[in-house]
Each structure stands twice: as structure tokens, then as C-alpha cells.
Design a protein around this motif. Structure first.
Motif, PDB file in Angstrom:
ATOM      1  N   ASP A 159       0.805  -1.223   0.000  1.00 29.22           N
ATOM      2  CA  ASP A 159       0.000   0.000   0.000  1.00 29.22           C
ATOM      3  C   ASP A 159       0.839   1.275   0.000  1.00 29.22           C
ATOM      4  OD1 ASP A 159      -2.283  -1.611  -0.016  1.00 29.22           O
ATOM      5  OD2 ASP A 159      -2.276  -1.755   2.173  1.00 29.22           O
ATOM      6  N   ASN A 160       0.816   2.013   1.113  1.00 29.61           N
ATOM      7  CA  ASN A 160       1.479   3.311   1.193  1.00 29.61           C
ATOM      8  C   ASN A 160       2.851   3.195   1.871  1.00 29.61           C
ATOM      9  OD1 ASN A 160       0.916   5.946   0.252  1.00 29.61           O
ATOM     10  ND2 ASN A 160       0.665   6.685   2.343  1.00 29.61           N
ATOM     11  N   GLU A 161       3.569   2.106   1.569  1.00 23.23           N
ATOM     12  CA  GLU A 161       4.895   1.856   2.132  1.00 23.23           C
ATOM     13  C   GLU A 161       5.944   1.851   1.021  1.00 23.23           C
ATOM     14  OE1 GLU A 161       3.852  -1.152   5.835  1.00 23.23           O
ATOM     15  OE2 GLU A 161       4.387  -2.022   3.896  1.00 23.23           O
ATOM     16  N   VAL A 162       7.191   2.047   1.441  1.00 22.70           N
ATOM     17  CA  VAL A 162       8.327   1.898   0.533  1.00 22.70           C
ATOM     18  C   VAL A 162       9.312   0.931   1.180  1.00 22.70           C
ATOM     19  CG1 VAL A 162       8.114   4.180  -0.532  1.00 22.70           C
ATOM     20  CG2 VAL A 162       9.546   3.902   1.500  1.00 22.70           C
ATOM     21  N   ASP A 163      10.049   0.207   0.347  1.00 21.62           N
ATOM     22  CA  ASP A 163      11.081  -0.697   0.857  1.00 21.62           C
ATOM     23  C   ASP A 163      12.288   0.114   1.303  1.00 21.62           C
ATOM     24  OD1 ASP A 163       9.945  -3.298   0.528  1.00 21.62           O
ATOM     25  OD2 ASP A 163      10.234  -3.096  -1.645  1.00 21.62           O
ATOM     26  N   ALA A 164      12.785  -0.189   2.501  1.00 22.60           N
ATOM     27  CA  ALA A 164      13.979   0.475   3.022  1.00 22.60           C
ATOM     28  C   ALA A 164      15.198   0.053   2.209  1.00 22.60           C
ATOM     29  CB  ALA A 164      14.183   0.107   4.489  1.00 22.60           C
ATOM     30  N   ILE A 165      16.181   0.918   2.150  1.00 20.17           N
ATOM     31  CA  ILE A 165      17.462   0.568   1.562  1.00 20.17           C
ATOM     32  C   ILE A 165      18.122  -0.387   2.548  1.00 20.17           C
ATOM     33  CG2 ILE A 165      19.726   1.425   0.841  1.00 20.17           C
ATOM     34  CD1 ILE A 165      18.318   4.168   0.371  1.00 20.17           C
ATOM     35  N   SER A 166      18.607  -1.515   2.063  1.00 26.14           N
ATOM     36  CA  SER A 166      19.224  -2.512   2.926  1.00 26.14           C
ATOM     37  C   SER A 166      20.380  -1.909   3.724  1.00 26.14           C
ATOM     38  CB  SER A 166      19.736  -3.685   2.079  1.00 26.14           C
ATOM     39  OG  SER A 166      20.315  -4.667   2.895  1.00 26.14           O
ATOM     40  N   SER A 167      20.357  -2.081   5.029  1.00 34.85           N
ATOM     41  CA  SER A 167      21.372  -1.582   5.967  1.00 34.85           C
ATOM     42  C   SER A 167      21.445  -0.060   6.011  1.00 34.85           C
ATOM     43  CB  SER A 167      22.755  -2.152   5.646  1.00 34.85           C
ATOM     44  OG  SER A 167      22.735  -3.552   5.723  1.00 34.85           O
ATOM     45  N   ALA A 168      20.389   0.621   5.582  1.00 30.01           N
ATOM     46  CA  ALA A 168      20.371   2.094   5.607  1.00 30.01           C
ATOM     47  C   ALA A 168      18.979   2.598   5.990  1.00 30.01           C
ATOM     48  CB  ALA A 168      20.799   2.647   4.259  1.00 30.01           C
ATOM     49  N   THR A 169      18.476   2.085   7.098  1.00 28.27           N
ATOM     50  CA  THR A 169      17.132   2.458   7.543  1.00 28.27           C
ATOM     51  C   THR A 169      17.056   3.940   7.908  1.00 28.27           C
ATOM     52  OG1 THR A 169      16.885   0.225   8.395  1.00 28.27           O
ATOM     53  CG2 THR A 169      15.277   1.826   9.127  1.00 28.27           C
ATOM     54  N   ILE A 170      18.117   4.490   8.483  1.00 30.28           N
ATOM     55  CA  ILE A 170      18.103   5.903   8.869  1.00 30.28           C
ATOM     56  C   ILE A 170      17.916   6.774   7.626  1.00 30.28           C
ATOM     57  CG2 ILE A 170      19.492   7.792   9.826  1.00 30.28           C
ATOM     58  CD1 ILE A 170      20.725   5.714  11.740  1.00 30.28           C
ATOM     59  N   THR A 171      18.631   6.467   6.564  1.00 32.61           N
ATOM     60  CA  THR A 171      18.499   7.220   5.317  1.00 32.61           C
ATOM     61  C   THR A 171      17.101   7.049   4.738  1.00 32.61           C
ATOM     62  OG1 THR A 171      20.851   6.898   4.863  1.00 32.61           O
ATOM     63  CG2 THR A 171      19.467   7.552   3.004  1.00 32.61           C
ATOM     64  N   SER A 172      16.602   5.821   4.719  1.00 34.79           N
ATOM     65  CA  SER A 172      15.260   5.550   4.189  1.00 34.79           C
ATOM     66  C   SER A 172      14.213   6.335   4.964  1.00 34.79           C
ATOM     67  CB  SER A 172      14.952   4.055   4.262  1.00 34.79           C
ATOM     68  OG  SER A 172      15.912   3.306   3.552  1.00 34.79           O
ATOM     69  N   ASN A 173      14.340   6.347   6.298  1.00 36.18           N
ATOM     70  CA  ASN A 173      13.395   7.094   7.127  1.00 36.18           C
ATOM     71  C   ASN A 173      13.505   8.591   6.895  1.00 36.18           C
ATOM     72  OD1 ASN A 173      12.083   4.929   8.411  1.00 36.18           O
ATOM     73  ND2 ASN A 173      13.696   4.759   9.940  1.00 36.18           N
TER      74      ASN A 173
END
Length: 193
Positions: A159-173
Motif C-alpha cells: 500500500d502506502n509503504e516503501v522498501d527500506a534501503i538494505s542496511s540504511a534504515t536511517i536514510t530511508s526514514n
């Protein structure tokens, strides 16, 4: 106690360092005065290209920055985009959320229905091969079509989600925060706040 020769040597070294510092500052000021207009022009050009990229339906953008005191501080600029008929088709929003390596300067396109039309990362200093992947189209294009309240998923976006960059959750957030803040800013502008 210092004798006269020692005092003279200390003063001589001090004056020499002061003179070197003054000359260096003067040179830097001269270089800055020459390069500042070029840097400003290049930044404006990059921003213009990013605005067109994230809001392709717009044929022109307003010159007025629509940011006001009610809008979150990570939003730096907002420009209204108009289509060929002069109708407002959306907004280009410049945001700078903090990622792992510092501020991520990005432009987010939001249409009049509060749907993301594009994301462009203008500058970032995230970790190479990890957070720096935020500039890749595979990551940025996930936001297209999303609406308010986008979240990050570590295990298959729905739905309204995006896949996080692997090992880079802080950047994804951080990028997701920028997108959500851009949508919220456009919502406030549309409500006249």
C-alpha cells in the motif's frame, strides 16, 4: 623568565602567523567572490531541473516561495507548478531532512490531490554503497503515487509503504520524512494556512 631575545622571537613568530592568516583570509575572500555567483547559478539550475523532473506536468513554476511560519522547518522552498493551460497542477517542495550523514537536500513533487509525482535527491552525504543508494531511481520511484503517511518497510512494501534501503534504515526514514513533510506542507497551503 624570558629574556629579550626569546620575547623578540615569540613576537616575530606571532606576527608572521598573523600575516599568513590575514593573507590566506584575503585570498579565500577573493576566490569566494569569484565563485559565489557561479555556485548560485549552478544551484538554481539544478533546482529548476529537479522541479521539472518531480512535477513533469508543470510547464512553468511560480517565482514566489510559498513557505510560511506554519510549515515544518525542514521545508526550505515551495513553488506552485502550472500546466500549459495556466492551471495549478501541483507543487515542487524543497526539503532537507537529516539522514545518517547529514542533511539530504531533495525536491518532492506533489500534485493537487496530495499524491507524490516524483522525488529527486539534489545532494546528500550518506554512506557510499549504503545510504547513498537513495539517489537511485529504484528507491526514489517507490514514492511516486504515494499519499500522506508514507511508511518504511523492511520486509516487502505494501500500500502506502516503501522498501527500506538494505542496511540504511536511517536514510530511508529521512527521505520518507522529507516526502511526508512535503505532502503535509502542500496540504497546509491548499487549506490556506
Amino acid at each position: 623568565m624570558l629574556n629579550k631575545d626569546q620575547i623578540k622571537n615569540i613576537l616575530k613568530v606571532g606576527f608572521t602567523l598573523c600575516a599568513i592568516t590575514a593573507v590566506s583570509a584575503l585570498i579565500l575572500a577573493c576566490v569566494n567572490s569569484v565563485t559565489a555567483p557561479v555556485i548560485a547559478k549552478n544551484t538554481a539550475e539544478k533546482q529548476s531541473q529537479a522541479m521539472q523532473k518531480v512535477l513533469p506536468a508543470a510547464s512553468e513554476f511560480s517565482e514566489d516561495n510559498l513557505v510560511n511560519e506554519n510549515i515544518d522547518k525542514i521545508v526550505t522552498e515551495i513553488y506552485e507548478g502550472k500546466d500549459e493551460n495556466g492551471e495549478v497542477c501541483g507543487y515542487a517542495v524543497m526539503v532537507s531532512p537529516n539522514g545518517y550523514g547529514g542533511a539530504i537536500s531533495m525536491t518532492v513533487g506533489v500534485d493537487t490531490n496530495l499524491t507524490v509525482t516524483g522525488v529527486d535527491i539534489i545532494s546528500q552525504s550518506e554512506t557510499p554503497s549504503l545510504g547513498a543508494k537513495c539517489i537511485e531511481d529504484d528507491f526514489k520511484d517507490q514514492y511516486i503515487g504515494k499519499t500522506q503517511g508514507v511508511t518504511v518497510s523492511k520486509s516487502g512494501a505494501k500500500d502506502n509503504e516503501v522498501d527500506a534501503i538494505s542496511s540504511a534504515t536511517i536514510t530511508s526514514n529521512a527521505v520518507t520524512l522529507g516526502v511526508n513533510t512535503a505532502i503535509d506542507a502542500v496540504s497546509l497551503i491548499k487549506e490556506g494556512k
